[in-house]
Motif scaffolding. Structure first.
Motif, mmCIF file in Angstrom:
data_model
loop_
_atom_site.group_PDB
_atom_site.id
_atom_site.type_symbol
_atom_site.label_atom_id
_atom_site.label_comp_id
_atom_site.label_asym_id
_atom_site.label_seq_id
_atom_site.Cartn_x
_atom_site.Cartn_y
_atom_site.Cartn_z
ATOM 1 N N GLU A 674 31.329 42.834 39.786
ATOM 2 C CA GLU A 674 32.701 42.946 40.259
ATOM 3 C C GLU A 674 32.712 43.400 41.713
ATOM 4 O OE1 GLU A 674 35.261 45.219 37.863
ATOM 5 O OE2 GLU A 674 34.965 43.991 36.081
ATOM 6 N N SER A 761 35.821 35.154 36.888
ATOM 7 C CA SER A 761 34.357 35.208 36.841
ATOM 8 C C SER A 761 33.776 33.815 36.994
ATOM 9 C CB SER A 761 33.884 35.802 35.505
ATOM 10 O OG SER A 761 34.042 34.853 34.461
ATOM 11 N N ARG A 768 31.592 38.523 38.577
ATOM 12 C CA ARG A 768 33.016 38.760 38.397
ATOM 13 C C ARG A 768 33.666 39.321 39.657
ATOM 14 N NH1 ARG A 768 33.938 41.027 32.256
ATOM 15 N NH2 ARG A 768 32.627 39.497 31.209
ATOM 16 N N SER A 788 40.342 39.909 31.145
ATOM 17 C CA SER A 788 38.923 40.171 30.884
ATOM 18 C C SER A 788 38.486 39.649 29.527
ATOM 19 C CB SER A 788 38.642 41.676 30.976
ATOM 20 O OG SER A 788 38.898 42.144 32.268
#
Length: 797
Positions: A674, A761, A768, A788
């Motif tokens: 992320e 993602s 992601r 998510s």
């Protein structure tokens, strides 16, 4: 001369179930001179139209009283006195608490019934107890089928050798019919439960079992209270077969003289205990278990119906009423025990709260039964009592929670920390589970010693819903249960049947335990909050990746690791930097959990690992360790420059010196790959459209920040060599987009209609990032569904 026809409303006392209503109504309709009769069990009344030239009101009253019911002169006289109500409730609650305390109720209430280790003989006892009601009050109909019919033998017929059998044959045939009917119905209901369980044969899910047992418990309590006649207004809640079915069955029983047929029809009659056991058969989720449970229950009803029933009837009404009261009290107590089971299994009604609910309902019932002069006073008092009862239950729950958290700052908790885990030791007994206290934030290793003979058919499996532990089986000797408590409070657990209970109290930890970081500095996230695990990663085998083609196109390196009951095998993985990896994690553990997690602290990642093979894709940059979610086993991924020259000895030495750590749960709250939203690319608005530009790299995507309600044109730049088998396609669930990227500029268009932070993602779910949407008021809304859960699950979760 014209007949004088009159109508009269009579108040009848002594009715305890819907069968009593049917019994009186049938008798009156078959009485000469009675034009019509409608009996109401709910209201305790009979509406009768009769011909006074043929029968008098006194004769009608005599017909009813001959059936062992009372004709009351005043409506109010049918209500029991407050003293009697309070006395009976005290007896019921005291008996329930006493039997529950000594574990006797655990033997009397049926379990899931699908497990052969549970003694089915207890169902026989339940049948024996609940048959007291039918024999004492409604046994006339049943016993009439057991009387030998003299007309079946011709006049002057000689006594045959089978004379004795012919005398008892009707009773045997009648009860045989009942047993067969109950068993067949149990088989059918068990089959229906099997369908609810998905046809797996594993039975109805635990939650559904709990709900069904709650229903069965409510049925039994209501029926028992109605048998005692404590709250006449409660009769409306009595479970019953639909009228048209009950009427048809009664008509068929009246027409058919065969005791066997009448017994077969008995399975469809409205009966509280029978319907409760039918719910239990449904909960078994197994047609054979359902049939066996109903068979044993029906056999339990046979002794009183076959022989002792005649004795009870012969001893007279007074003794019969006493027998009925005893049976009614036991039915209520068994119903409360069933409620306790259902509450534990479903999680809706913890055992420590059930007693508070029982006392509160008893109080409301007593207040509602006080004979106020004005109806408004009674209504207001009942409502006030109900409000006070709800507040009392809420206060009880709050006090329980507060008491569980008491001592959260206590310095001496008696907990031993060994290898970064709290070690708690308890001993299993045959009739109860231990209550334990642990600290939040540190994994727990709970060692339960089960001495010889302590494990039985009830306590051998344990459910701890709070920590996802389902049907853990105890063995004689040492048993280890591991979990990680993250929140404070008091959490209930129970045996697989919901009978035996215990609690886990989680208190706030004291001063945080700090530990030095690993020697090579690999673990950089929150090192000051980690504690040493004390686990030595096995280095006897190395899994070295091999180059291959994925999907026939992409060059990747593939390696496989198996997760077994003994840990990861091999525990050391060797991969080459600069090439995408397909890492196959095969979950071959034999425990009952079908899904587990693998933790990778360096990437702040939790991998969801299901039973069987789980492919994980990543681009290796540096070496890292990984572990199971309970920190019981560890492994290591070593990244080398080339797979052609792997120094196995050096790798084993490095891994052997690596210090494994236990990381706090907060470490894994951010997904792998992320991007930092603080460095997100900001959009600019021009001509009603907002434009934003970001760049993709081989290991991640750039986050972006846009405004709500304005169309977005997002330019995603992919420099030469930045795209690989993992990041070449992205998925954005919030806007239902899946885009294949190409080298150069890629244009993505969408309109953000709500504020929040939304995840996206790569197509594998590994790399992601996020899109932050700023609301019209300049704030970013908190989002529960950020997408998510809809991202690909092939990797990091």
């Amino acid at each position: 001369m014209e007949s004088a026809v009159k109508s009269k409303r009579l108040h009848i006392g002594g009715m305890t179930c819907i069968n009593c209503q049917n019994k009186i109504e049938t008798k009156l309709r078959n009485t000469a001179g009675v034009k019509s009769a409608k009996v109401s069990y709910n209201d305790g009344t009979a509406e009768i139209t009769y011909d006074t030239d043929i029968i008098s009101l006194r004769d009608i009253c005599a017909v009813i009283e001959k059936l062992d019911y009372q004709v009351l002169t005043e409506r109010k006289s049918s209500a029991p006195g407050i003293g009697r109500i309070i006395g009976m409730l005290v007896i019921i609650v005291s008996l329930y608490v006493l039997l529950q305390q000594f574990g006797i109720l655990n033997l009397l209430v049926p379990s899931q019934l699908a497990d052969t280790r549970m003694g089915y003989g207890m169902l026989f006892v339940i049948g024996l107890i609940t048959s007291l009601h039918c024999v004492a009050m409604c046994g006339g109909i049943n016993l009439s089928q057991c009387i030998p019919r003299g007309e079946d033998r011709g006049p002057g017929a000689q006594e045959s050798k089978n004379g004795r059998f012919s005398t008892i044959a009707p009773a045997v045939l009648y009860n045989l019919g009942r047993v067969v009917s109950y068993t067949v119905i149990g088989f059918i209901l068990g089959a229906v439960g099997l369908l609810f369980g998905g046809g797996s044969g594993a039975g109805v899910p635990v939650l559904a079992q709990g709900i069904l047992k709650l229903l069965a418990g409510v049925f039994m309590v209501v029926m028992g209270i109605n048998m005692l006649g404590l709250f006449p207004w409660l009769r409306r809640l009595q479970p019953r077969v639909p009228k048209f079915i009950a009427r048809k069955v009664n008509m068929e029983k009246a027409r058919n003289k065969s005791p066997l047929i009448v017994g077969l029809l008995n399975g469809f009659m409205p009966c509280g205990p029978l319907q409760s056991m039918q719910i239990v058969a449904l909960a078994s989720g197994n047609p054979f278990a359902g049939a066996l449970s109903m068979l044993l229950f029906s056999l339990g009803t046979v002794p009183l119906m076959l022989g002792l029933g005649s004795l009870v009837s012969a001893l007279g009404k007074k003794f019969a009423n006493k027998v009925m009261r005893v049976g009614a009290v036991l039915v209520v107590v068994l119903g409360l025990a069933m409620l306790s089971q259902g509450g534990s299994l479903s999680g809706f009604l913890p055992p420590d709260r059930l007693l508070a609910v029982i006392l509160a309902l008893c109080t409301v019932g007593v207040v509602a039964s006080i004979p106020f002069r004005k109806p408004d006073q009674k209504t207001a008092s009942t409502i006030a009592a109900s409000v006070v009862a709800v507040m009392a239950i809420a206060a009880w729950s709050t006090w329980n929670t507060t008491a569980a958290a008491a001592g959260s700052h206590s310095g001496d908790s008696g907990i031993q920390i060994v290898d970064g885990k709290q070690v708690i030791t308890s001993t299993l007994s045959s009739g109860q589970y231990p209550n334990i206290t642990v600290q939040a934030g540190t994994p727990v290793k709970w060692v339960i010693d089960a001495p010889q003979g302590s494990v039985n058919g009830c306590n051998y499996q344990i459910n701890i819903p709070e920590y996802g532990i389902s049907n853990y089986s105890f063995q004689t000797g040492e048993n280890v249960i591991e979990f990680n408590p993250t929140t404070t409070g008091k959490f209930q657990y129970s045996c697989w049947m919901g009978m035996i209970h215990g609690s886990i109290t989680v208190t706030q930890a004291g001063a945080p335990v700090s530990a030095s970081s690993s020697s090579d500095g690999n673990n950089a996230v929150g090192a000051a909050e980690a504690v040493p695990a004390g686990y030595q990663i096995p280095t006897d085998q190395l899994a070295i990746a091999k180059e291959t083609k994925y999907a026939g196109t992409y060059q990747v390196q593939e390696v496989t690791v198996k997760l077994t009951d003994q840990g990861f095998s091999p525990a050391v993985v060797v991969v080459q930097s600069g090439m995408d990896v397909k890492w196959n994690i095969v979950n071959a553990a034999s425990d009952q959990q079908s899904t587990t997690q693998v933790l990778i602290p360096d990437y702040a990642t939790k991998l969801i690992v299901n039973q069987g093979e789980n492919p994980v894709f990543f681009s290796p940059e540096k070496s890292f360790d990984f572990s199971t979610e309970d920190n019981a086993y560890y492994g290591y991924v070593k990244v080398v420059d080339s797979l052609k020259n792997v120094d196995a000895a050096a790798i084993k030495k490095e891994v052997g010196a690596f210090q494994t750590m236990i990381w706090p749960p907060e470490t894994f709250e951010v997904g792998a790959g992320e991007a930092d939203t603080a460095q997100a690319a900001e959009s600019t608005v021009k001509d009603g459209v907002q434009y934003v530009t970001s760049t993709v790299s081989s290991g991640g995507y750039g986050a972006i920040r846009v405004q709500q309600g304005v169309p977005v044109k997002w330019t995603l730049k992919a420099p030469e060599g930045s795209l690989n088998g993992c990041n070449q396609s992205i998925v954005i669930p919030e806007y239902d987009l899946k885009i294949d990227l190409k080298t150069g500029e890629n244009l993505i268009a969408f309109t953000p209609d709500r504020s929040g932070t939304f995840a996206f993602s790569c197509w594998m779910g590994m790399v992601r990032s996020s899109i932050t949407v700023v609301g019209k008021d300049g704030t970013v809304a908190a989002t529960q569904d950020d997408g998510s859960d809809e991202l690909p699950a092939g990797c990091c979760g």
